[in-house]
Design a protein around this motif. Structure first.
Motif, PDB file in Angstrom:
ATOM      1  N   VAL A   1     -11.578   7.461   5.257  1.00 53.70           N
ATOM      2  CA  VAL A   1     -12.847   6.743   5.157  1.00 53.70           C
ATOM      3  C   VAL A   1     -13.239   6.186   6.522  1.00 53.70           C
ATOM      4  CG1 VAL A   1     -13.947   4.696   4.169  1.00 53.70           C
ATOM      5  CG2 VAL A   1     -12.651   6.244   2.701  1.00 53.70           C
ATOM      6  N   LEU A   2     -12.288   5.655   7.253  1.00 51.99           N
ATOM      7  CA  LEU A   2     -12.566   5.126   8.581  1.00 51.99           C
ATOM      8  C   LEU A   2     -13.059   6.222   9.521  1.00 51.99           C
ATOM      9  CD1 LEU A   2     -12.498   2.682  10.471  1.00 51.99           C
ATOM     10  CD2 LEU A   2     -10.153   3.314  11.032  1.00 51.99           C
TER      11      LEU A   2
ATOM     12  N   LEU B   1      -7.721   5.402   3.282  1.00 51.32           N
ATOM     13  CA  LEU B   1      -8.302   4.413   4.185  1.00 51.32           C
ATOM     14  C   LEU B   1      -8.582   5.020   5.556  1.00 51.32           C
ATOM     15  CD1 LEU B   1      -9.100   1.434   4.606  1.00 51.32           C
ATOM     16  CD2 LEU B   1      -6.756   1.046   5.376  1.00 51.32           C
TER      17      LEU B   1
ATOM     18  N   MET C   1       0.835  -1.187   0.000  1.00 49.55           N
ATOM     19  CA  MET C   1       0.000   0.000   0.000  1.00 49.55           C
ATOM     20  C   MET C   1       0.875   1.244   0.000  1.00 49.55           C
ATOM     21  SD  MET C   1      -3.101  -0.503   2.621  1.00 49.55           S
ATOM     22  CE  MET C   1      -4.651  -0.848   1.891  1.00 49.55           C
TER      23      MET C   1
ATOM     24  N   GLU D   1      -2.955   5.604  -0.401  1.00 48.79           N
ATOM     25  CA  GLU D   1      -3.983   4.609  -0.107  1.00 48.79           C
ATOM     26  C   GLU D   1      -4.241   4.525   1.397  1.00 48.79           C
ATOM     27  OE1 GLU D   1      -2.206   1.239  -1.947  1.00 48.79           O
ATOM     28  OE2 GLU D   1      -3.370   1.479  -3.789  1.00 48.79           O
ATOM     29  N   LEU D   2      -3.184   4.584   2.184  1.00 45.79           N
ATOM     30  CA  LEU D   2      -3.349   4.567   3.634  1.00 45.79           C
ATOM     31  C   LEU D   2      -4.091   5.808   4.118  1.00 45.79           C
ATOM     32  CD1 LEU D   2       0.079   3.157   4.838  1.00 45.79           C
ATOM     33  CD2 LEU D   2      -2.157   2.056   4.963  1.00 45.79           C
TER      34      LEU D   2
END
Length: 84
Positions: free
Chosen positions: A12-13, A9, A1, A5-6
């Protein structure tokens, strides 16, 4: 990743957790509004009371629940407010 991307992520979390917290805070008002509007509908169907359903009526019923809907019915019955 990759780093991007992290980051996506994690964002979104955070958004999902914030949405869950908002829904948890608002859900009692939604339940009160549904139950209160059901009381208003039953009063109209069974007893012939007519109440104007406006955003103010829904706000009172959402905050007050069944007692709020009874207050709206009483005010409508006496012609003080919420008269269609």
């Amino acid at each position: 990743m990759t780093g991007l991307e992290l980051l996506v992520l994690v964002l979104v979390l955070v958004l999902v957790l914030a949405a869950a917290r908002i829904v948890r805070a608002i859900s009692p008002f939604i339940v009160n509004a549904v139950v209160g509007l059901l009381v208003l509908y039953l009063a109209q169907a069974l007893f012939g009371f007519a109440v104007a359903v406006t955003p103010v009526t829904i706000a009172i019923v959402a905050v007050g629940g069944v007692p709020g809907s009874l207050l709206v019915l009483a005010l409508s019955f006496f012609g003080v407010g919420f008269v269609p």
